[in-house]
Design an enzyme around this catalytic site. Structure first.
Site, PDB file in Angstrom:
ATOM      1  N   GLU A  70      10.982  30.603  -7.311  1.00 51.66           N
ATOM      2  CA  GLU A  70      11.050  31.378  -6.179  1.00 51.66           C
ATOM      3  C   GLU A  70       9.440  31.074  -5.292  1.00 51.66           C
ATOM      4  O   GLU A  70       9.597  30.793  -4.185  1.00 51.66           O
ATOM      5  CB  GLU A  70      11.115  32.676  -6.530  1.00 51.66           C
ATOM      6  CG  GLU A  70      12.413  33.166  -6.858  1.00 51.66           C
ATOM      7  CD  GLU A  70      13.550  33.044  -5.985  1.00 51.66           C
ATOM      8  OE1 GLU A  70      13.246  32.817  -4.557  1.00 51.66           O
ATOM      9  OE2 GLU A  70      14.728  32.784  -6.243  1.00 51.66           O
ATOM     10  N   TYR A 125      10.353  39.722  -0.633  1.00 51.89           N
ATOM     11  CA  TYR A 125      11.509  38.986  -1.054  1.00 51.89           C
ATOM     12  C   TYR A 125      11.372  38.318  -2.804  1.00 51.89           C
ATOM     13  O   TYR A 125      12.204  38.600  -3.478  1.00 51.89           O
ATOM     14  CB  TYR A 125      11.914  37.753  -0.211  1.00 51.89           C
ATOM     15  CG  TYR A 125      12.682  36.684  -0.861  1.00 51.89           C
ATOM     16  CD1 TYR A 125      13.744  36.920  -0.985  1.00 51.89           C
ATOM     17  CD2 TYR A 125      12.280  35.474  -1.457  1.00 51.89           C
ATOM     18  CE1 TYR A 125      14.920  36.232  -1.894  1.00 51.89           C
ATOM     19  CE2 TYR A 125      12.941  34.811  -2.058  1.00 51.89           C
ATOM     20  CZ  TYR A 125      14.376  34.955  -2.281  1.00 51.89           C
ATOM     21  OH  TYR A 125      15.093  34.156  -3.012  1.00 51.89           O
ATOM     22  N   ASP A 178      16.906  36.624   1.455  1.00 50.35           N
ATOM     23  CA  ASP A 178      16.299  35.468   2.072  1.00 50.35           C
ATOM     24  C   ASP A 178      17.012  34.805   3.227  1.00 50.35           C
ATOM     25  O   ASP A 178      17.803  35.589   3.839  1.00 50.35           O
ATOM     26  CB  ASP A 178      16.171  34.354   0.965  1.00 50.35           C
ATOM     27  CG  ASP A 178      17.319  33.575   0.535  1.00 50.35           C
ATOM     28  OD1 ASP A 178      18.553  34.099   1.056  1.00 50.35           O
ATOM     29  OD2 ASP A 178      17.664  32.543  -0.068  1.00 50.35           O
TER      30      ASP A 178
END
Ligand code: SF4
Length: 353
Positions: free
Chosen positions: A52, A135, A153
């Site tokens: 990520e 996020y 996202d």
């Protein structure tokens, strides 16, 4: 055209049906990515976190080789924490947004040290780690721990804007899109898979241009499609032209097979990365005081950063003095081992490396 699509947010049953359809599709069609567990399984938090961070502002295909290399070099968070920072920065070279690499290393040290190698298990606690924002903490919490965190996202924003025919402009509508996404996650039995399914839908079906609505597993719920405006959404504010900056980059040899390199300061543009000396373009670090005998080279390096376009004029020559500080000589024949960011790889290309 009338709006015939059901309002997803008004009915728990509709959300349940939506989950069934999109998760069935995900079970069959999910992208096989090296940081993913099989559908229905939780993934190790180290892999989710590493991927990520790399995926922030970088496309999947570019991330895959970096992810595999990092994992081969540093299979656990403790290994990454123990690595010298030069090694981490060198391996990150080319991925861009170098603050991410510095925070990645900082975060690995916090998890490996203060937390005994165990990532926190909730979004709220994950969010306190260096480089882990709203996020990323939601994605790790959902995918690694099964928390019903709202994961939104860019891909999921686009899907939400179309499903609900949200007609305002980005970035103003971001909070609204997150609010619309929340009930999907709050009611999810497999929140991590739901997040990844929506990401895959946005990446492969609900694409920015020409969405493939005929193949979409949730087309029956989509207000944007029913109104015939899906492709226009989400609308974005017009961007002005990017400012342009100019500067100079120096190729200085010592006459004994070495070229002068510069380790850039930790803070600021390309922070902590190794490059060639430059002047005149980055407010965050001092310009190189070049020896006067250097000659302008006929070529320029053009590079685009997020907030500005850059032109660097190449000057080259020979100088034998020591420059000290963060400037050092490096063998020309061994430049490929340095790990330059893309801007400086372009300089190498100009010099036919
Ligand atoms: Fe996107 Fe089309 Fe599916 Fe709507 S129907 S979510 S626009 S792919």
């Amino acid at each position: 055209m009338a709006n015939a699509a059901p309002k997803l947010k008004t009915s728990d049953d509709t959300i349940k049906t939506f989950h069934g359809k999109i998760l069935d599709w995900y079970d069959r069609e999910h992208r096989k990515l090296p940081w993913r567990a099989a559908p229905g399984q939780l993934q190790e938090p180290y892999k989710v976190w590493l991927s990520e961070i790399m995926l922030q502002q970088t496309v999947v295909n570019a991330v895959v080789p970096y992810f595999l290399r990092f994992l081969a070099l540093w299979p656990k968070v403790e290994d990454l924490a123990a690595a010298p920072s030069e090694d981490v920065m060198r391996e990150w070279a080319g991925l861009g947004y170098y603050a991410r690499a510095r925070n990645l290393h900082k975060c690995a040290k916090v998890v490996a040290g203060e937390m005994g190698g165990v990532f926190p298990k909730t979004q709220a606690a994950l969010k306190k780690l260096p480089g882990v924002g709203d996020y990323t903490s939601a994605a790790i919490a959902a995918i690694a721990f099964g928390e019903r965190a709202t994961v939104v996202d860019g891909n999921i924003e686009r899907v939400m804007a179309r499903l609900f025919a949200v007609q305002g402009t980005l970035p103003d509508i971001k909070p609204e899109l997150k609010k619309l996404a929340a009930p999907f996650f709050e009611g999810a039995e497999r929140p991590g898979d739901l997040a990844q399914a929506l990401m895959d839908l946005g990446a492969g079906i609900c694409t920015p241009k020409s969405p493939k609505c005929m193949l979409c597993p949730v087309t029956e719920f989509c207000e944007g499609r029913a109104l015939g405006i899906a492709e226009e959404l989400p609308r974005k504010k017009e961007k002005g032209a990017k400012p342009r900056r100019e500067g100079t980059v120096y190729w200085i040899e010592d006459g004994a097979g070495n070229v002068l390199l510069h380790r850039r300061p930790e803070k600021g543009m390309l922070g902590g990365m190794t490059g060639f000396p430059t002047s005149g373009w980055s407010k965050s670090h001092e310009s190189f005081a070049a020896p006067p005998e250097l000659k302008p080279y006929k070529e320029k390096v053009l590079h685009s950063f997020t907030h500005f376009d850059l032109t660097l004029i190449l000057q080259s020559g020979v100088a034998k003095e020591e420059f000290g500080g963060d400037y050092f000589w490096h063998p020309v024949e061994n430049l490929n081992s340095v790990g330059f960011p893309t801007l400086f790889k372009k300089v190498l290309r100009l010099k036919n490396f």
